[in-house]
Write a protein that holds these residues in place. Structure first.
Motif, PDB file in Angstrom:
ATOM      1  N   HIS A  70     -46.839  59.465 -45.384  1.00 13.02           N
ATOM      2  CA  HIS A  70     -46.753  60.898 -45.630  1.00 13.02           C
ATOM      3  C   HIS A  70     -45.511  61.506 -44.994  1.00 13.02           C
ATOM      4  CE1 HIS A  70     -48.820  60.150 -41.914  1.00 13.02           C
ATOM      5  NE2 HIS A  70     -48.845  61.421 -41.567  1.00 13.02           N
ATOM      6  N   LEU A  71     -45.135  61.008 -43.791  1.00 13.56           N
ATOM      7  CA  LEU A  71     -43.922  61.517 -43.144  1.00 13.56           C
ATOM      8  C   LEU A  71     -42.673  60.974 -43.819  1.00 13.56           C
ATOM      9  CD1 LEU A  71     -44.963  61.385 -39.398  1.00 13.56           C
ATOM     10  CD2 LEU A  71     -44.372  63.397 -40.725  1.00 13.56           C
ATOM     11  N   ARG A 116     -36.421  65.547 -48.968  1.00  8.22           N
ATOM     12  CA  ARG A 116     -35.391  66.539 -48.623  1.00  8.22           C
ATOM     13  C   ARG A 116     -34.091  66.141 -49.298  1.00  8.22           C
ATOM     14  NH1 ARG A 116     -37.514  69.495 -44.333  1.00  8.22           N
ATOM     15  NH2 ARG A 116     -35.514  70.407 -43.829  1.00  8.22           N
ATOM     16  N   SER A 117     -33.275  67.115 -49.549  1.00 10.67           N
ATOM     17  CA  SER A 117     -32.073  66.856 -50.346  1.00 10.67           C
ATOM     18  C   SER A 117     -31.103  65.947 -49.633  1.00 10.67           C
ATOM     19  CB  SER A 117     -31.370  68.175 -50.660  1.00 10.67           C
ATOM     20  OG  SER A 117     -30.970  68.806 -49.463  1.00 10.67           O
ATOM     21  N   ASN A 118     -31.065  66.043 -48.310  1.00  3.19           N
ATOM     22  CA  ASN A 118     -30.082  65.239 -47.573  1.00  3.19           C
ATOM     23  C   ASN A 118     -30.688  64.840 -46.250  1.00  3.19           C
ATOM     24  OD1 ASN A 118     -27.901  64.036 -46.424  1.00  3.19           O
ATOM     25  ND2 ASN A 118     -26.671  65.872 -46.229  1.00  3.19           N
ATOM     26  N   PHE A 119     -31.384  63.693 -46.217  1.00  6.29           N
ATOM     27  CA  PHE A 119     -32.062  63.343 -44.977  1.00  6.29           C
ATOM     28  C   PHE A 119     -31.100  62.806 -43.931  1.00  6.29           C
ATOM     29  CE2 PHE A 119     -32.949  59.648 -47.783  1.00  6.29           C
ATOM     30  CZ  PHE A 119     -32.300  58.678 -47.077  1.00  6.29           C
ATOM     31  N   LEU A 120     -29.807  62.830 -44.221  1.00  5.95           N
ATOM     32  CA  LEU A 120     -28.804  62.494 -43.215  1.00  5.95           C
ATOM     33  C   LEU A 120     -28.222  63.753 -42.583  1.00  5.95           C
ATOM     34  CD1 LEU A 120     -26.907  59.609 -45.020  1.00  5.95           C
ATOM     35  CD2 LEU A 120     -28.527  59.410 -43.176  1.00  5.95           C
ATOM     36  N   ASP A 121     -28.877  64.873 -42.804  1.00  7.83           N
ATOM     37  CA  ASP A 121     -28.414  66.143 -42.269  1.00  7.83           C
ATOM     38  C   ASP A 121     -28.354  66.075 -40.749  1.00  7.83           C
ATOM     39  OD1 ASP A 121     -27.918  68.712 -41.519  1.00  7.83           O
ATOM     40  OD2 ASP A 121     -29.392  69.629 -42.866  1.00  7.83           O
ATOM     41  N   PRO A 122     -27.167  66.315 -40.131  1.00  8.26           N
ATOM     42  CA  PRO A 122     -27.049  66.233 -38.678  1.00  8.26           C
ATOM     43  C   PRO A 122     -28.012  67.166 -37.953  1.00  8.26           C
ATOM     44  CG  PRO A 122     -24.882  66.335 -39.693  1.00  8.26           C
ATOM     45  CD  PRO A 122     -25.879  66.598 -40.776  1.00  8.26           C
ATOM     46  N   GLN A 123     -28.356  68.286 -38.564  1.00 14.09           N
ATOM     47  CA  GLN A 123     -29.276  69.207 -37.909  1.00 14.09           C
ATOM     48  C   GLN A 123     -30.659  68.589 -37.758  1.00 14.09           C
ATOM     49  OE1 GLN A 123     -29.205  72.894 -40.061  1.00 14.09           O
ATOM     50  NE2 GLN A 123     -27.183  73.462 -39.321  1.00 14.09           N
ATOM     51  N   ILE A 153     -31.145  65.143 -37.553  1.00 14.77           N
ATOM     52  CA  ILE A 153     -31.003  64.023 -36.625  1.00 14.77           C
ATOM     53  C   ILE A 153     -30.872  64.529 -35.193  1.00 14.77           C
ATOM     54  CG2 ILE A 153     -29.549  62.071 -35.996  1.00 14.77           C
ATOM     55  CD1 ILE A 153     -28.721  61.899 -38.920  1.00 14.77           C
ATOM     56  N   GLU A 154     -30.114  65.587 -35.001  1.00 14.19           N
ATOM     57  CA  GLU A 154     -29.833  66.103 -33.665  1.00 14.19           C
ATOM     58  C   GLU A 154     -30.754  67.262 -33.324  1.00 14.19           C
ATOM     59  OE1 GLU A 154     -25.684  66.992 -33.556  1.00 14.19           O
ATOM     60  OE2 GLU A 154     -25.098  65.026 -34.294  1.00 14.19           O
ATOM     61  N   ALA A 155     -32.013  67.164 -33.729  1.00 16.51           N
ATOM     62  CA  ALA A 155     -32.984  68.212 -33.428  1.00 16.51           C
ATOM     63  C   ALA A 155     -33.082  68.389 -31.920  1.00 16.51           C
ATOM     64  CB  ALA A 155     -34.341  67.849 -34.011  1.00 16.51           C
ATOM     65  N   VAL A 158     -39.916  69.986 -35.732  1.00 18.80           N
ATOM     66  CA  VAL A 158     -39.840  70.813 -36.924  1.00 18.80           C
ATOM     67  C   VAL A 158     -39.575  69.968 -38.154  1.00 18.80           C
ATOM     68  CG1 VAL A 158     -38.600  72.700 -38.028  1.00 18.80           C
ATOM     69  CG2 VAL A 158     -39.087  72.799 -35.582  1.00 18.80           C
ATOM     70  N   THR A 159     -38.623  69.063 -38.067  1.00 16.77           N
ATOM     71  CA  THR A 159     -38.214  68.325 -39.257  1.00 16.77           C
ATOM     72  C   THR A 159     -39.085  67.089 -39.472  1.00 16.77           C
ATOM     73  OG1 THR A 159     -36.665  66.873 -38.117  1.00 16.77           O
ATOM     74  CG2 THR A 159     -35.846  69.039 -38.765  1.00 16.77           C
TER      75      THR A 159
END
Length: 752
Positions: free
Chosen positions: A319-320, A327-334, A336-338, A344-345
């Motif tokens: 499920h995760l 998501r459109s871009n699971f390499l989004d730095p935001q 990864i660098e939560a 949240v992500t």
């Protein structure tokens, strides 16, 4: 299309606002519209024939039954095989084309809905419905048949097939059966001493077509042919920069020629049957589909107070993983660098659950391993690696590794070299789980492998009596860790429990009037009243340098995490000879080979003989489950291994498996130890350069119980099995039997 004057559009969406918006949009068009909020009700209405839409729009993310599942159910109903189905999704990364193709969808619509784009797509797919109805009049639930057709690259189908058979006969020197037909040709592959893939390659060579061994997901054409026709005809429509392609294992099928008549510029390619089956199969779709139901936070909360009560059921990360991939871009730095303690992500939640589940299942290590097409996650539980799950696609490894590297505070961009780091998990979870992880990465052929050792701080206070030391070994061990000076060594492979034993020893001898200082890499457990130092070789703070500094800080007891080189060994020896008790570890197989290893490092034998107080070699073997273990007589081979007479009767316990141990047969682990305390004979032998076997023999004669016989004593007590012992320790020769063995077995009384 039906005889309705106006096309009917049906929408299924659990969001009432979306349904209201669609109703407003369709009021202004020449289309009728009906909406359903519940997918189960919509399916019931469609299945019964109460509504007969010309186009269906399904929300991908719905409770109970999501859009993919509903689409697959509808495709099994003959009345919907020519009805285009659109997916509606709030996720930008909706281009999972393989799942859409297998489900029977023709495309995606993006939330929030753009009314103009919605109307444009409706017109497009209503026209597609008309094209399909005019082209595919024959029932689609019948299997494809082979019938003569006009030209096919200058050859008729029959003449082309017979030409191929003649070519095949010439290549293989095998006379074909008379009853062979085009649509059953692959069934005769073994007759011609070929695999099905080799047969497909010969097809391609004979006809001059391109042979492809894989279908690229991004080239699948969603809206060219109905999925039911593709399955029945074994044809896969593709599109690339040069136009339309039809891939098939059956180049002589009449359906292919009919398609070429409709698409004169289309190219043909030959693919093996297994590749085509894999793409068209519903089973693969079911395996790879991403369930998009909303994440229930309470399923993820792992409460520390329930840690010892939870079962060892295999965790499910689907499920995760699905939410990350949607998501459109699971390499989004935001993502990864939560920030610390952010959940949240989906990516952060996935990584945290992989770690939390390992802790819940009492795992000692987490392995994240890249393979050819997927990521395998394994936990080491009670010394055995257990596969937990497989994640796809392999490309996700990069983002998973990046997130873990950031948590471990190491270079997330470096993928070519091994790296080590430490994760303080308390900073990254909101469930109050307080443990650390020692992380190591290494570049493998398919990507970076990550291994994390779980360092449970609650385990640092285990008393020595609970580590599995036999009564005589426990007395001997306690006596020598209280020596005023000298060297106490713990040896064995990684994961044999050396660190745990050392920390327990320090806890036992730790007193306010004693100065204890350690040099570790890494600091696995924090001990109250002990000064602990983390070595950092990158800045020059090595074990050797830390030891030199400690000798000037008035220590009573020094712990060195590991003796890895000659320099550290020499300083450790110096400390042991100058009034300090030094404890350390070394990676050797047993106690006797440790002394030889030191001599190979270049240390003088006479210094070793006078400095070493005790060497403790150890292993961990699994405990038998007390609920299901059973006794069985030992075999003749086992009697020989144990140096027992053939007529001696002996029964030992064996693993079975039950609900308490999850059918494994074992629960927890117990230590196996070998304590070598150098006596006068051994010191003299060491000075004369004795080898490992000679040292071991002398130690046994002076009272040492070897690893094997210490383990066998625990097997006799029913704590473990002989099979488990043999998987951890090599059996010893008869001259290594301990003194207690003769008291038990060297008699005329059979043990039963």
């Amino acid at each position: 299309m039906s005889n309705k004057t106006r096309p009917l559009i049906l929408s299924v969406d659990d969001d009432q606002d979306i349904l209201t918006l669609m109703q407003m949009v369709f009021k202004q068009t020449n289309y009728d519209w009906i909406g359903f909020k519940h997918s189960a009700i919509a399916y019931k209405e469609l299945q019964s024939g109460i509504v007969s839409p010309d186009l269906i729009i399904l929300d991908m993310d719905m409770p109970e039954m999501n859009g993919i599942e509903l689409c697959q159910k509808l495709q099994k109903l003959p009345q919907f095989e020519l009805v285009p189905i659109l997916f509606l999704t709030a996720h930008r990364a909706a281009e999972r084309r393989l799942i859409a193709f297998q489900s029977g969808a023709v495309g995606y619509l993006q939330k929030p809905i753009n009314p103009e784009q919605l109307i444009e797509n409706i017109r497009k797919y209503i026209d597609l419905r008309k094209e399909w109805e005019s082209a595919f009049i024959a029932p689609l639930d019948q299997q494809a048949t082979i019938s003569p057709s006009p030209k096919q690259s200058g050859l008729t189908i029959q003449s082309g097939f017979h030409g191929f058979i003649r070519s095949l006969t010439k290549k293989t020197s095998m006379i074909p059966p008379e009853e062979i037909k085009p649509d059953f040709l692959y069934d005769y592959a073994s007759y011609f001493k070929l695999t099905r893939t080799e047969m497909a390659e010969l097809f391609a060579q004979f006809l001059g077509f391109t042979f492809i061994s894989e279908i690229k997901e991004e080239e699948l054409s969603l809206d060219l042919l109905p999925i039911a026709f593709c399955r029945n005809s074994q044809i896969i429509p593709l599109k690339d920069a040069h136009g339309i392609i039809f891939a098939t294992p059956f180049p002589f099928a009449s359906q292919l020629q009919e398609l070429l008549d409709r698409f004169p510029n289309a190219r043909r390619m030959i693919a093996p049957p297994s590749v085509v089956d894999d793409v068209l199969s519903n089973q693969r779709s079911l395996k790879n589909k991403r369930k998009l139901s909303a994440l229930k936070d309470h399923e993820l909360n792992l409460h520390p107070e329930k840690h010892n009560q939870q079962t060892h059921s295999t965790p499910n990360f689907d499920h995760l993983m699905n939410e990350v991939l949607d998501r459109s871009n699971f390499l989004d730095p935001q993502e990864i660098e939560a920030p610390d303690s952010s959940e949240v992500t989906p990516l952060v939640r996935l990584v945290n659950q992989i770690i939390s589940e390992a802790f819940r299942m009492r795992a000692s290590d987490i392995h994240i391993e890249p393979w050819e097409e997927e990521i395998v996650i394994r936990y080491r539980i009670d010394g055995e690696l257990k596969e937990i799950t497989r994640l796809q696609p392999l490309a996700f490894l990069q983002v998973l590794a990046s997130r873990l590297k950031i948590m471990a505070n190491i270079d997330s961009a470096e993928r070519r070299l091994p790296q080590d780091g430490r994760i303080v998990f308390k900073q990254f979870n909101q469930q109050g789980l307080d443990f650390d992880l020692r992380m190591a990465t290494a570049p493998m052929n398919y990507g970076e492998k990550i291994v994390m050792r779980i360092l449970d701080k609650q385990k640092s206070t285990l008393p020595l009596a609970e580590l599995g030391l036999s009564e005589r070994n426990l007395v001997l061990y306690r006596q020598h860790i209280r020596s005023p000076y000298g060297m106490v060594l713990h040896v064995g492979p990684t994961g044999s429990g050396k660190s745990m034993t050392l920390y327990s020893a320090l806890n036992e001898i730790n007193r306010p009037e004693v100065n204890i200082q350690t040099a570790e890499d890494p600091i696995e457990y924090t001990l109250p009243g002990v000064h602990q130092l983390q070595v950092k070789p990158t800045i020059g703070l090595t074990f050797a340098r830390a030891l030199r500094a400690y000798l000037r800080q008035d220590p009573d007891i020094i712990l060195v995490g590991e003796i890895r080189d000659r320099e550290t060994a020499e300083i450790a020896l110096e400390a042991a000879l100058t009034g300090h008790l030094l404890l350390s570890t070394l990676h050797t197989n047993d106690a006797a080979s440790t002394l030889v290893r030191f001599m190979e490092m270049g240390l003088e034998p006479y210094l070793l003989a006078s400095s070493i107080v005790m060497i403790c070699a150890q292993r961990l073997m699994r405990r038998l489950c007390p609920h299901c273990k059973i006794q069985q007589p030992v075999s003749a081979a086992q009697k020989s291994l144990l140096h027992l007479p053939e007529d001696y009767l002996l029964s030992l316990y064996h693993a079975v498996g039950c609900e308490h141990c999850h059918q494994i047969g074992y629960q927890g682990r117990i230590g196996v130890h070998e304590l070598l305390v150098p006596g006068e004979r051994l010191r003299q032998a060491l000075n004369t350069g004795a080898n490992t076997e000679a040292i071991k023999q002398i130690a046994v004669e002076e009272g040492m119980t070897t690893l094997f016989w210490d383990g066998f004593e625990k097997v006799l007590a029913g704590l473990s099995s002989l099979e488990e012992l043999l998987s951890r320790v090599k059996p010893d020769a008869s001259d290594c039997r301990p003194k207690w063995w003769f008291g038990i077995f060297d008699s005329n009384t059979n043990r039963e």
